[in-house]
Design a protein around this motif. Structure first.
Motif, PDB file in Angstrom:
ATOM      1  N   SER A  20       0.847  -1.191   0.000  1.00 16.45           N
ATOM      2  CA  SER A  20       0.000   0.000   0.000  1.00 16.45           C
ATOM      3  C   SER A  20       0.881   1.238   0.000  1.00 16.45           C
ATOM      4  CB  SER A  20      -0.903   0.026   1.231  1.00 16.45           C
ATOM      5  OG  SER A  20      -1.755  -1.087   1.262  1.00 16.45           O
ATOM      6  N   CYS A  21       0.337   2.307  -0.564  1.00 11.48           N
ATOM      7  CA  CYS A  21       1.042   3.588  -0.589  1.00 11.48           C
ATOM      8  C   CYS A  21      -0.002   4.671  -0.364  1.00 11.48           C
ATOM      9  CB  CYS A  21       1.741   3.782  -1.923  1.00 11.48           C
ATOM     10  SG  CYS A  21       2.398   5.434  -2.202  1.00 11.48           S
ATOM     11  N   VAL A  22       0.097   5.346   0.752  1.00  9.07           N
ATOM     12  CA  VAL A  22      -0.850   6.408   1.079  1.00  9.07           C
ATOM     13  C   VAL A  22      -0.225   7.748   0.751  1.00  9.07           C
ATOM     14  CG1 VAL A  22      -2.214   7.494   2.880  1.00  9.07           C
ATOM     15  CG2 VAL A  22      -1.876   5.016   2.892  1.00  9.07           C
ATOM     16  N   GLY A  23      -0.939   8.546  -0.033  1.00 11.47           N
ATOM     17  CA  GLY A  23      -0.453   9.863  -0.421  1.00 11.47           C
ATOM     18  C   GLY A  23      -1.156  10.963   0.350  1.00 11.47           C
ATOM     19  N   SER A  24      -0.438  12.039   0.610  1.00 13.55           N
ATOM     20  CA  SER A  24      -1.036  13.189   1.285  1.00 13.55           C
ATOM     21  C   SER A  24      -0.351  14.460   0.814  1.00 13.55           C
ATOM     22  CB  SER A  24      -0.910  13.055   2.807  1.00 13.55           C
ATOM     23  OG  SER A  24       0.443  12.989   3.188  1.00 13.55           O
ATOM     24  N   GLY A  25      -1.069  15.568   0.933  1.00 12.54           N
ATOM     25  CA  GLY A  25      -0.493  16.863   0.576  1.00 12.54           C
ATOM     26  C   GLY A  25      -0.640  17.245  -0.881  1.00 12.54           C
ATOM     27  N   TYR A  26      -1.379  16.466  -1.636  1.00 10.35           N
ATOM     28  CA  TYR A  26      -1.617  16.791  -3.037  1.00 10.35           C
ATOM     29  C   TYR A  26      -2.889  16.087  -3.470  1.00 10.35           C
ATOM     30  CZ  TYR A  26       0.045  12.128  -4.371  1.00 10.35           C
ATOM     31  OH  TYR A  26       0.186  10.766  -4.512  1.00 10.35           O
ATOM     32  N   THR A  27      -3.368  16.449  -4.634  1.00  9.61           N
ATOM     33  CA  THR A  27      -4.576  15.832  -5.161  1.00  9.61           C
ATOM     34  C   THR A  27      -4.203  14.500  -5.789  1.00  9.61           C
ATOM     35  OG1 THR A  27      -5.512  18.003  -5.587  1.00  9.61           O
ATOM     36  CG2 THR A  27      -6.564  16.117  -6.661  1.00  9.61           C
ATOM     37  N   PHE A  28      -4.474  13.440  -5.066  1.00 10.91           N
ATOM     38  CA  PHE A  28      -4.023  12.097  -5.434  1.00 10.91           C
ATOM     39  C   PHE A  28      -4.421  11.740  -6.857  1.00 10.91           C
ATOM     40  CE2 PHE A  28      -2.431   8.027  -4.217  1.00 10.91           C
ATOM     41  CZ  PHE A  28      -3.215   7.088  -4.864  1.00 10.91           C
ATOM     42  N   SER A  29      -5.658  12.031  -7.221  1.00  8.68           N
ATOM     43  CA  SER A  29      -6.175  11.596  -8.520  1.00  8.68           C
ATOM     44  C   SER A  29      -5.607  12.394  -9.689  1.00  8.68           C
ATOM     45  CB  SER A  29      -7.701  11.690  -8.526  1.00  8.68           C
ATOM     46  OG  SER A  29      -8.117  13.013  -8.269  1.00  8.68           O
ATOM     47  N   SER A  30      -4.849  13.439  -9.409  1.00  6.78           N
ATOM     48  CA  SER A  30      -4.294  14.277 -10.474  1.00  6.78           C
ATOM     49  C   SER A  30      -2.924  13.814 -10.941  1.00  6.78           C
ATOM     50  CB  SER A  30      -4.178  15.729  -9.995  1.00  6.78           C
ATOM     51  OG  SER A  30      -5.449  16.264  -9.707  1.00  6.78           O
ATOM     52  N   TYR A  31      -2.353  12.843 -10.272  1.00 11.97           N
ATOM     53  CA  TYR A  31      -1.005  12.399 -10.585  1.00 11.97           C
ATOM     54  C   TYR A  31      -1.015  10.960 -11.086  1.00 11.97           C
ATOM     55  CZ  TYR A  31       1.279  16.393  -8.417  1.00 11.97           C
ATOM     56  OH  TYR A  31       1.722  17.648  -8.121  1.00 11.97           O
ATOM     57  N   SER A  32      -0.170  10.685 -12.050  1.00 16.15           N
ATOM     58  CA  SER A  32       0.097   9.304 -12.435  1.00 16.15           C
ATOM     59  C   SER A  32       0.928   8.662 -11.334  1.00 16.15           C
ATOM     60  CB  SER A  32       0.862   9.253 -13.752  1.00 16.15           C
ATOM     61  OG  SER A  32       0.097   9.817 -14.788  1.00 16.15           O
ATOM     62  N   MET A  33       0.627   7.407 -11.071  1.00 19.26           N
ATOM     63  CA  MET A  33       1.314   6.707  -9.978  1.00 19.26           C
ATOM     64  C   MET A  33       2.057   5.502 -10.516  1.00 19.26           C
ATOM     65  SD  MET A  33       0.455   8.512  -7.363  1.00 19.26           S
ATOM     66  CE  MET A  33       1.050   7.459  -6.037  1.00 19.26           C
ATOM     67  N   GLY A  34       3.140   5.197  -9.859  1.00 18.47           N
ATOM     68  CA  GLY A  34       3.914   4.047 -10.286  1.00 18.47           C
ATOM     69  C   GLY A  34       4.554   3.331  -9.120  1.00 18.47           C
ATOM     70  N   TRP A  35       4.862   2.073  -9.345  1.00 16.62           N
ATOM     71  CA  TRP A  35       5.655   1.282  -8.402  1.00 16.62           C
ATOM     72  C   TRP A  35       6.993   0.965  -9.072  1.00 16.62           C
ATOM     73  CZ3 TRP A  35       4.653   0.412  -3.413  1.00 16.62           C
ATOM     74  CH2 TRP A  35       3.332   0.522  -2.959  1.00 16.62           C
ATOM     75  N   PHE A  36       8.059   1.174  -8.330  1.00 12.81           N
ATOM     76  CA  PHE A  36       9.406   0.840  -8.760  1.00 12.81           C
ATOM     77  C   PHE A  36       9.995  -0.111  -7.725  1.00 12.81           C
ATOM     78  CE2 PHE A  36      10.535   3.867 -12.191  1.00 12.81           C
ATOM     79  CZ  PHE A  36       9.416   4.675 -12.168  1.00 12.81           C
ATOM     80  N   ARG A  37      11.075  -0.770  -8.095  1.00 17.07           N
ATOM     81  CA  ARG A  37      11.786  -1.598  -7.136  1.00 17.07           C
ATOM     82  C   ARG A  37      13.278  -1.520  -7.408  1.00 17.07           C
ATOM     83  NH1 ARG A  37       9.768  -7.619  -9.141  1.00 17.07           N
ATOM     84  NH2 ARG A  37      10.964  -7.694 -11.098  1.00 17.07           N
ATOM     85  N   GLN A  38      14.032  -1.769  -6.358  1.00 10.19           N
ATOM     86  CA  GLN A  38      15.480  -1.751  -6.489  1.00 10.19           C
ATOM     87  C   GLN A  38      16.075  -2.822  -5.603  1.00 10.19           C
ATOM     88  OE1 GLN A  38      17.396   2.031  -5.670  1.00 10.19           O
ATOM     89  NE2 GLN A  38      19.131   1.480  -6.957  1.00 10.19           N
ATOM     90  N   ALA A  39      16.788  -3.742  -6.239  1.00 14.39           N
ATOM     91  CA  ALA A  39      17.503  -4.786  -5.516  1.00 14.39           C
ATOM     92  C   ALA A  39      18.943  -4.325  -5.302  1.00 14.39           C
ATOM     93  CB  ALA A  39      17.466  -6.081  -6.312  1.00 14.39           C
ATOM     94  N   PRO A  40      19.619  -4.839  -4.282  1.00 11.43           N
ATOM     95  CA  PRO A  40      21.004  -4.432  -4.028  1.00 11.43           C
ATOM     96  C   PRO A  40      21.881  -4.640  -5.252  1.00 11.43           C
ATOM     97  CG  PRO A  40      20.151  -5.670  -2.179  1.00 11.43           C
ATOM     98  CD  PRO A  40      19.114  -5.763  -3.264  1.00 11.43           C
ATOM     99  N   GLY A  41      22.632  -3.611  -5.614  1.00  9.17           N
ATOM    100  CA  GLY A  41      23.535  -3.697  -6.748  1.00  9.17           C
ATOM    101  C   GLY A  41      22.881  -3.463  -8.093  1.00  9.17           C
ATOM    102  N   ASN A  42      21.568  -3.271  -8.075  1.00  9.61           N
ATOM    103  CA  ASN A  42      20.836  -3.052  -9.336  1.00  9.61           C
ATOM    104  C   ASN A  42      20.292  -1.632  -9.416  1.00  9.61           C
ATOM    105  OD1 ASN A  42      21.290  -5.738  -9.781  1.00  9.61           O
ATOM    106  ND2 ASN A  42      19.139  -6.360  -9.684  1.00  9.61           N
TER     107      ASN A  42
END
Length: 125
Positions: A20-42
């Motif tokens: 889950s990712c909870v957003g605050s301080g901006y209009t949530f529905s106005s922004y494109s959202m994404g999930w990223f990931r980073q493994a060690p060394g990558n």
């Protein structure tokens, strides 16, 4: 603006998690959202995206069919349902919000204005 992720954990291969990712301080529905990931060394890797205005979703080939991105605008919350987890899914997962994300830039982390602190997902074989 603040994005706060949660839901990371250690699971066995084949298991499931929901981030889950909870957003605050901006209009949530106005922004494109994404999930990223980073493994060690990558490098940081784009995983999935959603355009709140239309609900259109996008996935990296490595997670297509296993992960589902969704949103609840009323709760200012972004989700990532992860099924059939594999050891190679092990990484720190970040949510991000971008005001001007396009199809051409959706994979580029520089397209996103705001980032969460990350939540760790560890998948053991």
């Amino acid at each position: 603006v603040q994005l706060v992720e949660s839901g990371g954990d250690s699971v066995q291969a084949g298991g499931s998690l929901r981030l889950s990712c909870v957003g605050s301080g901006y209009t949530f529905s106005s922004y494109s959202m994404g999930w990223f990931r980073q493994a060690p060394g990558n490098e940081r890797e784009w995983v999935a995206g959603i355009w709140p205005a239309t609900g259109r979703t996008f996935y990296a080939d490595s997670v297509k069919g296993r992960f589902t991105i969704s949103q609840d605008n009323a709760k200012n919350t972004l989700y990532l349902q992860m099924n059939s987890l594999k050891p190679e899914d092990t990484a720190m997962y970040y949510c991000a919000a971008g005001a001007w994300v396009t199809l051409a830039t959706i994979l580029n982390d520089k397209s996103y204005n705001y980032w969460g602190q990350g939540t760790q997902v560890t998948v053991s074989s």
